[in-house]
Design a protein around this motif. Sequence first.
Motif, PDB file in Angstrom:
ATOM      1  N   ARG A 422       4.591 -11.283  -8.472  1.00 22.01           N
ATOM      2  CA  ARG A 422       5.285 -10.402  -7.544  1.00 22.01           C
ATOM      3  C   ARG A 422       4.243  -9.578  -6.792  1.00 22.01           C
ATOM      4  N   PHE A 423       4.352  -9.567  -5.480  1.00 23.01           N
ATOM      5  CA  PHE A 423       3.439  -8.778  -4.662  1.00 23.01           C
ATOM      6  C   PHE A 423       4.083  -7.425  -4.410  1.00 23.01           C
ATOM      7  N   ALA A 424       3.366  -6.360  -4.731  1.00 22.08           N
ATOM      8  CA  ALA A 424       3.975  -5.040  -4.667  1.00 22.08           C
ATOM      9  C   ALA A 424       3.031  -4.020  -4.044  1.00 22.08           C
ATOM     10  N   ASP A 425       3.604  -2.947  -3.589  1.00 23.91           N
ATOM     11  CA  ASP A 425       2.921  -1.703  -3.204  1.00 23.91           C
ATOM     12  C   ASP A 425       2.058  -1.767  -1.947  1.00 23.91           C
ATOM     13  N   TYR A 426       1.158  -2.741  -1.875  1.00 25.98           N
ATOM     14  CA  TYR A 426       0.157  -2.702  -0.805  1.00 25.98           C
ATOM     15  C   TYR A 426       0.327  -3.857   0.175  1.00 25.98           C
ATOM     16  N   GLY A 427       0.515  -3.526   1.423  1.00 30.06           N
ATOM     17  CA  GLY A 427       0.518  -4.527   2.479  1.00 30.06           C
ATOM     18  C   GLY A 427      -0.604  -4.212   3.450  1.00 30.06           C
ATOM     19  N   ASP A 428      -1.197  -5.234   4.019  1.00 33.14           N
ATOM     20  CA  ASP A 428      -2.269  -5.034   5.001  1.00 33.14           C
ATOM     21  C   ASP A 428      -2.342  -6.279   5.872  1.00 33.14           C
ATOM     22  N   PRO A 429      -2.009  -6.158   7.161  1.00 35.63           N
ATOM     23  CA  PRO A 429      -2.029  -7.344   8.024  1.00 35.63           C
ATOM     24  C   PRO A 429      -3.436  -7.749   8.443  1.00 35.63           C
ATOM     25  N   GLN A 450      -7.781 -17.515   1.178  1.00 33.52           N
ATOM     26  CA  GLN A 450      -7.464 -16.125   1.477  1.00 33.52           C
ATOM     27  C   GLN A 450      -5.996 -15.998   1.865  1.00 33.52           C
ATOM     28  N   PHE A 451      -5.369 -14.937   1.363  1.00 31.75           N
ATOM     29  CA  PHE A 451      -3.979 -14.686   1.779  1.00 31.75           C
ATOM     30  C   PHE A 451      -3.803 -13.216   2.118  1.00 31.75           C
ATOM     31  N   LEU A 452      -2.880 -12.978   3.045  1.00 36.64           N
ATOM     32  CA  LEU A 452      -2.512 -11.621   3.415  1.00 36.64           C
ATOM     33  C   LEU A 452      -1.219 -11.250   2.717  1.00 36.64           C
ATOM     34  N   VAL A 453      -1.103  -9.993   2.320  1.00 33.14           N
ATOM     35  CA  VAL A 453       0.184  -9.463   1.874  1.00 33.14           C
ATOM     36  C   VAL A 453       0.671  -8.544   3.000  1.00 33.14           C
ATOM     37  N   LEU A 454       1.782  -8.934   3.616  1.00 37.73           N
ATOM     38  CA  LEU A 454       2.289  -8.187   4.765  1.00 37.73           C
ATOM     39  C   LEU A 454       3.374  -7.213   4.343  1.00 37.73           C
ATOM     40  N   GLY A 455       3.333  -6.029   4.928  1.00 35.52           N
ATOM     41  CA  GLY A 455       4.432  -5.092   4.765  1.00 35.52           C
ATOM     42  C   GLY A 455       5.597  -5.534   5.620  1.00 35.52           C
ATOM     43  N   PRO A 456       6.778  -4.946   5.398  1.00 35.07           N
ATOM     44  CA  PRO A 456       7.948  -5.321   6.191  1.00 35.07           C
ATOM     45  C   PRO A 456       7.651  -5.163   7.691  1.00 35.07           C
ATOM     46  N   GLY A 457       7.994  -6.167   8.469  1.00 37.99           N
ATOM     47  CA  GLY A 457       7.827  -6.089   9.923  1.00 37.99           C
ATOM     48  C   GLY A 457       6.411  -6.312  10.408  1.00 37.99           C
ATOM     49  N   GLN A 458       5.456  -6.514   9.491  1.00 39.03           N
ATOM     50  CA  GLN A 458       4.084  -6.735   9.943  1.00 39.03           C
ATOM     51  C   GLN A 458       3.853  -8.209  10.243  1.00 39.03           C
ATOM     52  N   SER A 459       2.963  -8.471  11.192  1.00 43.67           N
ATOM     53  CA  SER A 459       2.526  -9.852  11.389  1.00 43.67           C
ATOM     54  C   SER A 459       1.007  -9.896  11.240  1.00 43.67           C
TER      55      SER A 459
END
Length: 466
Positions: A422-429, A450-459
């Motif tokens: 589960r990806f939680a807490d931190y998003g960074d586009p 490499q993978f990005l974890v995006l916050g809601p609405g981020q691209s």
Amino acid sequence: MAVRAGSQPTSSFDRPLPVPPLARAVTDDAGVRHFTLTAATGTTQILPGVATPTWGYNGTILGPTLRARRGDRVAVHLANQLPEATTIHWHGMHLPARFDGGPHQPIESATTWDPEWTVLQPAATLWYHPHPHGRTQKHVYRGLAGLFIVDDDQTDALDLPARYGVDDIPLLIQDKRLRSDGTLDESDSESVGLLGDVIVTNGIHGAFLTLPGGRARLRVLNGSTARMYNLGLADDREFHLVASDGGVLQRPVPATRVALSPGERVELVVDVTDAPLMLRSFPFGDRAGLGAEARGFGVLDSFDILELRPSGVPAPRQLPTALATIDRLDPSSAVQRRHFELQWFEINDARMSTSRIDFSTTRETIEVWTIENTDDRPHNFHVHDVQFQILDIDRRPPPAELAGWKDTVYVPPGRPVRLIMRFADYGDPTLPYMYHCHMLFHEDRGMMGQFLVLGPGQSPQPVSMT
Ligand code: C2O
Ligand code: CU
Ligand code: CU
């Protein structure tokens, strides 16, 4: 001079095991715990009387043990006094990508870096090491590695040995190869990378550890760049596994052997009562789980590692029957399934590129990843940012010692391993996390993505490395 691989070790185990000191933390008015680390060159007697040039944090080899509690805000000041750029990565730590210390956070020689984050995860034995692009194997091999212990109230309340350096012992196991002039032999083999025949515990070879007698807890890290260990006690006595990479298991698991691939940790409790006892790495028996080319990976070697010496005979104590409740993540709640094929320095037919984001995921979601080793040699798999659970190995539920939180897992050839996370807490586009084989020669050769974890609405808006 060096102890030969596969042969009976010639060394006597007569040097006291060095215990890495606890790093001093200075707490500021805002409650932030500040640690200071300096990476520099030095000289270490890995073998007695032999001066070997090594690298270390706040010392000539390895580094102090950082320690913090769940909920603490921590800050690290890293000064790089090495002759080249490095990074410092917090292996197993859940933290923002910009402080992860992977290839995107280089620290040039004679400069500093100041990551700061809040510890949000359960008690666990984590570690730190450099992660510079293409250079990780050499930096770790030269001596850069240390433990980061996270504590919490639940684990403190358990009746486990917990006196650091007394009956709660950090044990970093590594292997080195020394040339006749005492320098580290850094010649790579084309398949496995650096495989040493001098087994090193907390920076030295041939160590003994004096224990109070009775139960002792060893926090074991396989800090080798390539070598896998199949640990046990010379008299085949039973010990108990109490924690895996990401924290305590549901209950103590009795075992006579425990396998550790590079980067993995295990906490075990051993009863040392009467005579000295040798911790040993045994040849791996399950050849089918290793692959046809595994011999070159040293899996048939046997080494004595550390002599455990009791200094008293206290009354036997029972271990707690339960350690923690681990809620299983539910695969039916996964929003994404991914497949990773490990094959000859590639993952999914590609080598790592710092300018290619392999995929993006979304914060606060669950994913199921299938890792398949289609090679004829051993690999393992490590994911940054998360602790995962193993759903199954070759379609069978994991054994109890692999049923807790993990961040690194051995992937046997031909036996797919399914992970849930589960990806939680931190998003960074802008900045990615890594996933890779933790055999560091493989990682450096490009067995990484490499993978990005995006916050809601981020691209995705990846910044490329300069
Ligand atoms: Cu232990 Cu990507 O690292
Ligand atoms: Cu890591
Ligand atoms: Cu590999």
